[in-house]
Design a protein around this motif. Structure first.
Motif, short mmCIF file in Angstrom:
data_model
loop_
_atom_site.label_atom_id
_atom_site.label_comp_id
_atom_site.label_asym_id
_atom_site.label_seq_id
_atom_site.Cartn_x
_atom_site.Cartn_y
_atom_site.Cartn_z
N VAL A 17 0.83 -1.21 0.00
CA VAL A 17 0.00 0.00 0.00
C VAL A 17 0.87 1.26 0.00
N ALA A 18 1.99 1.22 0.71
CA ALA A 18 2.90 2.38 0.72
C ALA A 18 3.46 2.65 -0.67
N ALA A 19 3.60 1.59 -1.48
CA ALA A 19 4.16 1.75 -2.83
C ALA A 19 3.16 2.34 -3.82
N ALA A 49 -6.06 -6.32 -10.93
CA ALA A 49 -7.16 -5.36 -11.11
C ALA A 49 -7.55 -4.72 -9.78
N GLN A 50 -7.56 -5.52 -8.71
CA GLN A 50 -7.87 -4.97 -7.38
C GLN A 50 -6.79 -3.98 -6.95
N LEU A 51 -5.54 -4.34 -7.18
CA LEU A 51 -4.43 -3.43 -6.85
C LEU A 51 -4.54 -2.13 -7.64
N ASP A 52 -4.86 -2.23 -8.93
CA ASP A 52 -5.00 -1.03 -9.75
C ASP A 52 -6.13 -0.13 -9.24
N GLY A 53 -7.25 -0.76 -8.88
CA GLY A 53 -8.37 0.02 -8.34
C GLY A 53 -8.00 0.71 -7.04
N ASP A 54 -7.30 0.00 -6.17
CA ASP A 54 -6.90 0.60 -4.90
C ASP A 54 -5.86 1.70 -5.11
N ALA A 55 -4.94 1.50 -6.04
CA ALA A 55 -3.96 2.54 -6.33
C ALA A 55 -4.65 3.79 -6.88
N SER A 56 -5.70 3.60 -7.66
CA SER A 56 -6.47 4.75 -8.16
C SER A 56 -7.13 5.50 -7.01
N LEU A 57 -7.62 4.76 -6.02
CA LEU A 57 -8.20 5.41 -4.85
C LEU A 57 -7.17 6.31 -4.16
N VAL A 58 -5.95 5.81 -4.04
CA VAL A 58 -4.88 6.59 -3.41
C VAL A 58 -4.59 7.84 -4.22
N PRO A 64 -4.14 11.16 0.37
CA PRO A 64 -3.63 9.85 -0.03
C PRO A 64 -3.17 8.98 1.15
N GLN A 65 -2.62 9.60 2.18
CA GLN A 65 -2.17 8.81 3.33
C GLN A 65 -3.34 8.17 4.05
N ALA A 66 -4.44 8.88 4.19
CA ALA A 66 -5.63 8.31 4.82
C ALA A 66 -6.17 7.16 3.97
N ALA A 67 -6.13 7.31 2.66
CA ALA A 67 -6.57 6.23 1.77
C ALA A 67 -5.69 5.00 1.95
N ARG A 68 -4.39 5.22 2.04
CA ARG A 68 -3.46 4.10 2.27
C ARG A 68 -3.78 3.40 3.60
N GLU A 69 -4.00 4.18 4.64
CA GLU A 69 -4.31 3.59 5.95
C GLU A 69 -5.56 2.73 5.88
N ASP A 70 -6.55 3.16 5.11
CA ASP A 70 -7.79 2.39 4.96
C ASP A 70 -7.57 1.09 4.20
N LEU A 71 -6.58 1.05 3.33
CA LEU A 71 -6.35 -0.12 2.48
C LEU A 71 -5.44 -1.17 3.11
N VAL A 72 -4.70 -0.84 4.15
CA VAL A 72 -3.76 -1.79 4.72
C VAL A 72 -4.47 -3.03 5.28
N ARG A 73 -5.50 -2.84 6.07
CA ARG A 73 -6.16 -3.98 6.72
C ARG A 73 -6.72 -4.99 5.70
N PRO A 74 -7.46 -4.55 4.64
CA PRO A 74 -7.95 -5.55 3.68
C PRO A 74 -6.82 -6.32 2.98
N TRP A 75 -5.72 -5.61 2.66
CA TRP A 75 -4.61 -6.32 2.02
C TRP A 75 -3.91 -7.25 3.00
N ALA A 76 -3.85 -6.89 4.25
CA ALA A 76 -3.27 -7.80 5.26
C ALA A 76 -4.11 -9.07 5.35
N ARG A 77 -5.42 -8.92 5.30
CA ARG A 77 -6.30 -10.10 5.35
C ARG A 77 -6.11 -10.98 4.11
N ARG A 78 -6.03 -10.36 2.94
CA ARG A 78 -5.83 -11.14 1.71
C ARG A 78 -4.50 -11.90 1.76
N LEU A 79 -3.46 -11.20 2.18
CA LEU A 79 -2.14 -11.85 2.26
C LEU A 79 -2.11 -12.92 3.33
#
Length: 163
Positions: A17-19, A49-58, A64-79
């Motif tokens: 998400v930081a990237a 496609a999910q990564l692209d969509g999330d990167a667009s959100l950022v 953008p930092q708040a958007a990144r913070e919101d995306l960390v938890r779902p990606w942690a669950r997926r991983l």
């Protein structure tokens, strides 16, 4: 998150998400999507496609930092789910974290994480390579506050940062 695979999943999610929206994104995105090939040949495209969509959100978010913070938890669950089903992916994820963190622009390498344990629970936190994980065990009632009081840690006092 208490087991090493969950800690790795959180480090992976935080790094991925930081990237987003940085010069490290294209390579990080490709490697992150490829991790999911273990689930089937079509998974990298779906995850990409999910990564692209999330990167667009950022990119599109006024914060953008708040958007990144919101995306960390779902990606942690997926991983974490991926690592649960395919523990052999752990080494590839660890290498992705190391390489991506090293490629992040300096401003994207400063992360903050708050980890809290309640009711005698145990909490672990890590962010990227070179991070320290400090375990703070609950003290027995009436225990002293010296080095044997249940806390252990390193010189960073619990703050993790990418290497």
């Amino acid at each position: 998150m208490s087991d090493p695979m969950s800690v790795l999943a959180m480090a992976g999610a935080t790094t991925i998400v930081a990237a987003m929206a940085t010069s490290a994104w294209d390579v990080t995105r490709s490697r992150a999507a490829e991790l999911f090939r273990r689930r089937g040949a079509d998974e990298p495209a779906t995850v990409g496609a999910q990564l692209d969509g999330d990167a667009s959100l950022v990119v599109d978010d006024p914060d953008p930092q708040a958007a990144r913070e919101d995306l960390v938890r779902p990606w942690a669950r997926r991983l974490a789910a991926l690592l649960h089903d395919h523990p052999e992916a752990g080494e590839d994820l660890r290498l992705l974290v190391e390489d991506a963190a090293a490629d992040l622009p300096p401003g994207a390498q400063n992360w903050v994480q708050h980890v809290t344990a309640h009711a005698g629970g145990t909490a672990f936190g890590a962010q990227g390579p070179g991070s320290s994980v400090h375990v703070h065990l609950p003290s027995a009632p009436g225990a002293g506050s010296g080095p044997d009081s249940g806390a252990c840690g390193g010189p960073t006092g619990g703050a993790g940062r990418p290497g």
